[in-house]
Structure formats: C-alpha cells, structure tokens
Design a protein around this motif. Structure first.
Motif, PDB file in Angstrom:
ATOM      1  N   TRP A   1       5.862   3.071  -0.261  1.00  0.00           N
ATOM      2  CA  TRP A   1       5.043   1.857  -0.258  1.00  0.00           C
ATOM      3  C   TRP A   1       5.479   0.923   0.870  1.00  0.00           C
ATOM      4  O   TRP A   1       6.661   0.821   1.190  1.00  0.00           O
ATOM      5  CB  TRP A   1       5.156   1.144  -1.595  1.00  0.00           C
ATOM      6  N   ALA A   2       4.493   0.248   1.450  1.00  0.00           N
ATOM      7  CA  ALA A   2       4.771  -0.622   2.593  1.00  0.00           C
ATOM      8  C   ALA A   2       3.804  -1.791   2.619  1.00  0.00           C
ATOM      9  O   ALA A   2       2.738  -1.763   1.990  1.00  0.00           O
ATOM     10  CB  ALA A   2       4.657   0.171   3.901  1.00  0.00           C
ATOM     11  N   LEU A   3       4.184  -2.813   3.357  1.00  0.00           N
ATOM     12  CA  LEU A   3       3.236  -3.872   3.678  1.00  0.00           C
ATOM     13  C   LEU A   3       2.139  -3.282   4.550  1.00  0.00           C
ATOM     14  O   LEU A   3       2.409  -2.415   5.395  1.00  0.00           O
ATOM     15  CB  LEU A   3       3.937  -4.994   4.437  1.00  0.00           C
ATOM     16  N   PRO A   4       0.886  -3.701   4.371  1.00  0.00           N
ATOM     17  CA  PRO A   4      -0.169  -3.221   5.276  1.00  0.00           C
ATOM     18  C   PRO A   4       0.192  -3.548   6.718  1.00  0.00           C
ATOM     19  O   PRO A   4       0.696  -4.628   7.009  1.00  0.00           O
ATOM     20  CB  PRO A   4      -1.405  -4.010   4.826  1.00  0.00           C
ATOM     21  N   GLY A   5      -0.051  -2.602   7.617  1.00  0.00           N
ATOM     22  CA  GLY A   5       0.266  -2.881   9.003  1.00  0.00           C
ATOM     23  C   GLY A   5       0.290  -1.642   9.860  1.00  0.00           C
ATOM     24  O   GLY A   5      -0.023  -0.536   9.415  1.00  0.00           O
ATOM     25  N   GLY A   6       0.667  -1.824  11.121  1.00  0.00           N
ATOM     26  CA  GLY A   6       0.732  -0.726  12.067  1.00  0.00           C
ATOM     27  C   GLY A   6       1.045  -1.246  13.458  1.00  0.00           C
ATOM     28  O   GLY A   6       1.393  -2.420  13.641  1.00  0.00           O
ATOM     29  N   TRP A   7       0.913  -0.362  14.443  1.00  0.00           N
ATOM     30  CA  TRP A   7       1.188  -0.747  15.827  1.00  0.00           C
ATOM     31  C   TRP A   7       0.223  -1.830  16.300  1.00  0.00           C
ATOM     32  O   TRP A   7      -0.937  -1.857  15.905  1.00  0.00           O
ATOM     33  CB  TRP A   7       1.050   0.458  16.757  1.00  0.00           C
ATOM     34  N   GLY A   8       0.715  -2.706  17.170  1.00  0.00           N
ATOM     35  CA  GLY A   8      -0.152  -3.674  17.803  1.00  0.00           C
ATOM     36  C   GLY A   8      -1.210  -2.972  18.642  1.00  0.00           C
ATOM     37  O   GLY A   8      -0.948  -1.929  19.247  1.00  0.00           O
ATOM     38  N   ASP A   9      -2.407  -3.513  18.663  1.00  0.00           N
ATOM     39  CA  ASP A   9      -3.524  -2.917  19.397  1.00  0.00           C
ATOM     40  C   ASP A   9      -3.811  -3.694  20.677  1.00  0.00           C
ATOM     41  O   ASP A   9      -3.833  -4.940  20.678  1.00  0.00           O
ATOM     42  CB  ASP A   9      -4.800  -2.922  18.532  1.00  0.00           C
TER      43      ASP A   9
ATOM     44  N   VAL B   1       0.858  -1.191   0.000  1.00  0.00           N
ATOM     45  CA  VAL B   1       0.000   0.000   0.000  1.00  0.00           C
ATOM     46  C   VAL B   1       0.892   1.238   0.000  1.00  0.00           C
ATOM     47  O   VAL B   1       1.984   1.235   0.569  1.00  0.00           O
ATOM     48  CB  VAL B   1      -0.948   0.020   1.219  1.00  0.00           C
ATOM     49  N   GLN B   2       0.402   2.298  -0.636  1.00  0.00           N
ATOM     50  CA  GLN B   2       1.147   3.549  -0.654  1.00  0.00           C
ATOM     51  C   GLN B   2       0.702   4.409   0.530  1.00  0.00           C
ATOM     52  O   GLN B   2      -0.483   4.715   0.676  1.00  0.00           O
ATOM     53  CB  GLN B   2       0.940   4.301  -1.966  1.00  0.00           C
ATOM     54  N   GLU B   3       1.648   4.786   1.353  1.00  0.00           N
ATOM     55  CA  GLU B   3       1.352   5.554   2.558  1.00  0.00           C
ATOM     56  C   GLU B   3       1.125   7.027   2.211  1.00  0.00           C
ATOM     57  O   GLU B   3       1.944   7.642   1.531  1.00  0.00           O
ATOM     58  CB  GLU B   3       2.511   5.437   3.556  1.00  0.00           C
ATOM     59  N   THR B   4       0.038   7.593   2.689  1.00  0.00           N
ATOM     60  CA  THR B   4      -0.219   9.005   2.428  1.00  0.00           C
ATOM     61  C   THR B   4       0.763   9.891   3.188  1.00  0.00           C
ATOM     62  O   THR B   4       1.042  11.016   2.766  1.00  0.00           O
ATOM     63  CB  THR B   4      -1.653   9.395   2.841  1.00  0.00           C
ATOM     64  N   SER B   5       1.327   9.396   4.277  1.00  0.00           N
ATOM     65  CA  SER B   5       2.204  10.229   5.110  1.00  0.00           C
ATOM     66  C   SER B   5       3.520  10.566   4.432  1.00  0.00           C
ATOM     67  O   SER B   5       4.039  11.665   4.601  1.00  0.00           O
ATOM     68  CB  SER B   5       2.474   9.536   6.446  1.00  0.00           C
ATOM     69  N   ASP B   6       4.086   9.620   3.665  1.00  0.00           N
ATOM     70  CA  ASP B   6       5.378   9.900   3.026  1.00  0.00           C
ATOM     71  C   ASP B   6       5.433   9.512   1.553  1.00  0.00           C
ATOM     72  O   ASP B   6       6.455   9.705   0.903  1.00  0.00           O
ATOM     73  CB  ASP B   6       6.516   9.206   3.787  1.00  0.00           C
ATOM     74  N   GLY B   7       4.350   8.961   1.017  1.00  0.00           N
ATOM     75  CA  GLY B   7       4.321   8.595  -0.396  1.00  0.00           C
ATOM     76  C   GLY B   7       5.017   7.295  -0.718  1.00  0.00           C
ATOM     77  O   GLY B   7       4.988   6.833  -1.866  1.00  0.00           O
TER      78      GLY B   7
END
Length: 207
Positions: free
Chosen positions: A94-102, A86-92
C-alpha cells in the motif's frame, strides 16, 4: 546522511560521472573511457542484485544529459483522521497515490492527477509537506537517486475506486496502516504526514 548501501552509492556516482562525460565530452578517447565507466557501474549493481544485467542497463544506464535526481510525487489526502492509500498491483503493498513527475505538469497537477487515476477522487493540492531524499530513508536499493515530494490535497469530489495500477483503495488510521510498498513510502515518512495532520503549522520536512 544516506543509509543506502555504499556499493549502490558508489555505483550511482560512477553512473553520474559517466553520463555527464558522455553528454559533454567531444574527444573520442574520453567517450570510450566514460562508456567503460558506465559499464563498471552496471557490473557493480549486477554483482549485488539478482536483476539481470540487461534490465539494469535499461533502468540505470540509458539516461542522457546532465545527471539529476528523479522526482516522485505523493499525494497526502486525509478524510477526518484517516489517510488515503492505494494497493499497488505491482507488489501488493500500500502507498500514497503518486508517481514520477510528468513533463509539462506542475507538482500540484501531478498530485491531483495521480489521485484521480489511482483512487478515483477529485482533489485540490494545497501545501507541500515534505521533501525526502530517498537515499536517506529505509527504502529498498534503487538505481535512481530520487527526491520524494509529499503534497497535501483536499477532497473536492469523486468516489473511491481502483485504477489501472491499483487493486484497492482505503483510508487508514495511523495505528491501522496496512502492509506498505516500502519502495514508495516508509512508516517513518507516513508518520510525518500524520504529524502535519495534527499540527498544520510545523515546517516542511527537509532531509
């Protein structure tokens, strides 16, 4: 072996000592000393970066309790031999989908949730592929000590579509990867994901 700058390693260590001291110390004079130690860690980071001191304090010095690494979870999703990114809007980048653990969700649930939110696809998490210590990989300097979990997922439904934090979704072959958001994933880490695709029996990668 860490490859991050020594000044950042030292600043993190000072921050961890200060945080633990502020959590468990009772003596008022010790608390003052630990607060000063925290301020020193902020000064180190501010001196070596262009980020203003208040922002650093918000990011770096508001943690409480015993200091532990943060956990970043990334979903590894293949379609045939191409990798979902996915292309990140924050820096343009591309990354694997993901984020901090919830809190309240298992790592598998976080991986599945992030793919749905960022890429529009329904997936089922099936296997842990890698646990990376961010300090051991060529990411930009970060105030946090981060463990990154790469979790393999299989597509079960949905259609690719961007999310609130993403501007595009795509599948990419190993030799056609787009410009990466290196704060989130590096070329060498994605190469390990492709190795697992070619040989599912290789062991989990650990730093």
């Amino acid at each position: 072996m860490t490859i991050e700058p020594k000044w950042l390693e030292w600043a993190k260590q000072l921050q961890a000592i200060a945080q633990a001291g502020l959590t468990y110390s009772k003596d008022v004079y010790d608390l003052e000393r630990f607060e000063l130690l925290r301020e020193v860690s902020l000064e180190i980071v501010a001196h070596h970066t262009e980020v203003d001191r208040r922002t650093i304090k918000d990011l770096f010095a508001h943690e409480t309790g015993y200091p532990t690494p943060k956990v970043d979870i990334r979903a590894v999703v293949f379609k045939e031999e191409k990798l979902l990114m996915v292309q990140e809007t924050s820096d343009g980048g591309w990354a694997l989908p993901g984020g901090w653990g919830d809190i309240g969700l298992t790592p598998k649930e976080v991986a599945e949730k992030e793919v749905k939110e960022e890429a529009g696809l329904d997936v089922k998490a099936t296997k842990l592929l890698a646990v990376f210590d961010k300090a051991c990989h060529p990411h930009p300097p970060s105030p946090y000590h981060v463990y990154k979990l790469f979790i393999q997922c299989e597509i079960t439904g949905g259609v690719p579509k961007k999310g609130i934090e993403t501007s595009a979704v795509g599948f990419f072959a190993q030799d056609e990867l787009p410009s990466l958001s290196v704060a989130r994933n590096t070329q060498s880490q994605l190469d390990i994901a492709f190795k697992h695709r070619l040989n599912p029996d290789i062991p989990v990668y650990l730093d």
